[in-house]
Enzyme design. Structure first.
Site, PDB file in Angstrom:
ATOM      1  N   TYR A 205       0.834  -1.206   0.000  1.00  0.00           N
ATOM      2  CA  TYR A 205       0.000   0.000   0.000  1.00  0.00           C
ATOM      3  C   TYR A 205       0.868   1.255   0.000  1.00  0.00           C
ATOM      4  O   TYR A 205       0.644   2.185  -0.801  1.00  0.00           O
ATOM      5  CB  TYR A 205      -0.918   0.001   1.216  1.00  0.00           C
ATOM      6  N   LYS A 209       1.244   4.343  -2.981  1.00  0.00           N
ATOM      7  CA  LYS A 209       1.024   5.767  -2.737  1.00  0.00           C
ATOM      8  C   LYS A 209       2.273   6.598  -3.038  1.00  0.00           C
ATOM      9  O   LYS A 209       2.180   7.745  -3.478  1.00  0.00           O
ATOM     10  CB  LYS A 209       0.564   5.975  -1.288  1.00  0.00           C
ATOM     11  N   THR A 242     -13.171   6.231   6.720  1.00  0.00           N
ATOM     12  CA  THR A 242     -13.855   5.645   5.571  1.00  0.00           C
ATOM     13  C   THR A 242     -13.730   4.123   5.624  1.00  0.00           C
ATOM     14  O   THR A 242     -13.069   3.562   6.498  1.00  0.00           O
ATOM     15  CB  THR A 242     -13.244   6.139   4.249  1.00  0.00           C
TER      16      THR A 242
END
Length: 325
Positions: A205, A209, A242
């Site tokens: 991850y 990014k 989220t």
């Protein structure tokens, strides 16, 4: 050695997380200023049906933009369209299917969009996944790298022509790339971009990014060199409450719940800097920046490595089947 290469990315990611939470404890979320109307402008927002993507779509539509919500769930997308249409009367909104984990789907989406003969003034590369178990995209790429980065790399490149044609000097088209503070702990292993020698979801991850930030800078340099009226900026939304966190391990999920209530940003707060990057007059003609909480800040040292940016671009073109130019 294997254990160390697995554990270090986890440690780096959580240290970055703690730093972000401390910042959010002592600093208010960025408040959007009054933004100029965007009547007649067209935006695409990937992952625009939920979370920060939905808030971005909703706000841009309220400014008068025609917003295309691009996502891989038609039911969710149509629900978002209906909600925005009920709330907003000035702009337009529609849903178009896009699976960023499929190169074929990306190509089909771009062709369908071009067939509409619409201009394109804003592309918000918002969609993403985080900390998923080891999986591959339809084309065999590690899922974080393939969806978060490569999918947006191909999408952006295929949409460059309408972006260039729609922009003009003094009213540039804009590309907004959603990155993350986790890129500060990211490593870019050019020999093993897929992370197959030792898979760690945290490292995968963070790498995706970091790749997005480096892509932002490289693309901006290319656009400036070509004299094109398009700007590209990376955005860090902070830690936002989220569904991205649903893949945390059980202990981390338990720890997150009380912390999220106190310290995490809401999706609307998390989306504010992306909206600012997409529509603010302050950023007219300004590109190649990393934006956090409404301000231009420095990204990680490695993200400015121009040789590594060029190598990543070359390898990315090779992986998605684009010419090197």
């Amino acid at each position: 050695m294997w254990l160390l290469s697995y554990i270090l990315p986890i440690i780096r990611l959580y240290l970055v997380g703690v730093k972000v939470l401390l910042y959010q404890l002592f600093n208010k979320s960025f408040t959007l200023p009054v933004l100029p109307k965007q009547n007649g402008r067209v935006a695409i927002v990937t992952g625009g049906a939920r979370g920060m993507g939905y808030e971005t779509s909703r706000h841009l539509a309220s400014l008068g933009m025609h917003v295309v919500i691009a996502g891989n769930c038609e039911e969710e997308g149509m629900t978002a369209v209906k909600k925005i249409q009920e709330e907003v009367s000035v702009g337009g909104v529609e849903f178009m299917y896009l699976d960023l984990a499929s190169l074929k789907s990306i190509q089909q989406f771009v062709q369908r969009f071009k067939d509409k003969r619409l201009p394109l003034h804003v592309l918000v590369n918002n969609a993403g996944i985080m900390l998923v178990p080891e999986r591959q995209t339809e084309d065999g790429f590690e899922l974080h790298f393939g969806l978060n980065y490569l999918g947006h790399f191909l999408l952006t490149n295929l949409l460059l022509d309408p972006l260039k044609k729609s922009g003009r000097h003094g009213a540039c088209s804009r590309v907004v790339v959603m990155s993350s503070a986790t890129h500060y702990g990211g490593q870019l292993n050019m020999k093993d971009l897929q992370g197959r020698s030792c898979y760690c979801a945290h490292g995968a991850y963070s790498q995706s990014k970091l790749a997005l930030v480096m892509f932002t800078y490289q693309l901006q340099d290319m656009l400036v060199a070509g004299g094109h009226p398009v700007t590209v900026n990376a955005v860090d939304p902070g830690m936002v409450d989220t569904a991205l966190y649903e893949n945390l391990c059980s202990p981390a999920q338990l720890a997150k719940k009380p912390v999220a209530k106190m310290l995490f940003r809401t999706p609307a707060e998390g989306a504010s800097t992306a909206i600012y990057a997409a529509a603010s007059s302050d950023l007219e003609g300004v590109g190649g920046c990393y934006l956090y909480n409404g301000r231009i800040v420095e990204s990680s040292g490695i993200s400015y490595d121009e040789n590594l940016q060029a190598k990543l671009w070359k390898e990315s073109c090779k992986l998605v089947g684009l010419p090197q130019a």
